[in-house]
Design an enzyme around this catalytic site. Sequence first.
Site, PDB file in Angstrom:
ATOM      1  N   ASP A 143       0.786  -1.256   0.000  1.00  0.00           N
ATOM      2  CA  ASP A 143       0.000   0.000   0.000  1.00  0.00           C
ATOM      3  C   ASP A 143       0.810   1.294   0.000  1.00  0.00           C
ATOM      4  OD1 ASP A 143      -2.311  -1.435   0.077  1.00  0.00           O
ATOM      5  OD2 ASP A 143      -2.874  -0.923   2.118  1.00  0.00           O
ATOM      6  N   CYS A 197     -15.375  -7.289 -17.862  1.00  0.00           N
ATOM      7  CA  CYS A 197     -16.605  -6.671 -17.338  1.00  0.00           C
ATOM      8  C   CYS A 197     -17.716  -6.693 -18.394  1.00  0.00           C
ATOM      9  CB  CYS A 197     -16.350  -5.234 -16.908  1.00  0.00           C
ATOM     10  SG  CYS A 197     -15.567  -5.104 -15.291  1.00  0.00           S
TER      11      CYS A 197
END
Length: 355
Positions: A143, A197
Amino acid sequence: MPQLSQLSTLVKKAAREAGFDLAGIAPVHDAPELNYFHEWIAAGHAGEMKYMEARDEAGRLKRASLRHAVPWARSVIVCALNYNTAQPYSTDVNDSQRGWISRYAWGEDYHDAVMAKLRAVEQQLQQECTDKEVELQTRCYVDTGPLVERVYAKYAGVGWIGKNTCILNQKLGSWLFLGVLLTSLELEPDLPAPDRCGTCTRCIDACPTDALIAPYQLDANRCIAYLTIEKRGTIPEDIREGIGLQVFGCDICQDVCPWNRKAPATSAQEFQPRDGLLNPALDWLAEMTAEEFREKFRGSAVRRTKHGGLRRNAAIAIGNSSDARFLPSLHRLSEDEDPVVAESARWAKEKLERT
Ligand code: SF4
Ligand code: SF4
């Protein structure tokens, strides 16, 4: 010198042995997706997350150009760890007295678990390079690196970036923690994962706060995950109702994703829900003492929102519960010494009294 393809194979084997579910290699290059990152920051869509806007001495956004931020880096090894547990989705539960903590935060804080596994991969690569007298520089990040992880995850073949902006893998879905290992070696890259998608828009349609302003585009200022975790102080009034019963993060755009319908569950003990965190009681969270918060969330990602943030979120969720049984609790909270909690509780009380 060993073939770079051999080293690529070794790295992926090491990642599997370390316990990662997926691993791939991306070259360091200015991917087209990073152009959008500039626009995203310029439009103010990062909200108060100033770390996203960190710039180098030349004024470049660090996260948008790994080439400049880490000039020696040639390849990014992206590793992914499945954190899905065999528990219901937020969209399957409906109890007005209970809130929702995002799936990733039910167990132990993932940063340590992912970093430990990354270090194991790094160590194996270093050992191999020492044995073969290959010069090597490496750096591990969970992160905190100067890069947009999901863009590299796409080019490493780990998954595609869905319209909900999460990394999606055809077999594992999107419940994935990502860790990256930068190396100075030009390892053999994987092929980017193709977008699957299609014509689906379920995540966009399901988002209760319209944070997905267009396919693949998120305005963090409207996103419940940002509002309940990163945003300090009061939450804008006009968006509170849309937050519903979410008290830390939000899983809705992943819960409705067809690719998560059959996402496999991990048996890793560290990601199983701690007692009480799956669908937690709202009044318990709202009236939690600082000591209980410290105790309950030691080593948990929930600490990020802090004690006051969690209670603020719980008060707002109570306001959205339509459950008058909470009124005595809100009455007490309206006088809370934390002004943000008190204000959120007054808002919630007025709302409940109207319903
Ligand atoms: S996390 Fe929740 S609020 Fe954010 S985009 Fe997804 S559904 Fe919308
Ligand atoms: S819900 Fe549909 S559009 Fe959204 S990420 Fe999943 S597959 Fe893509």
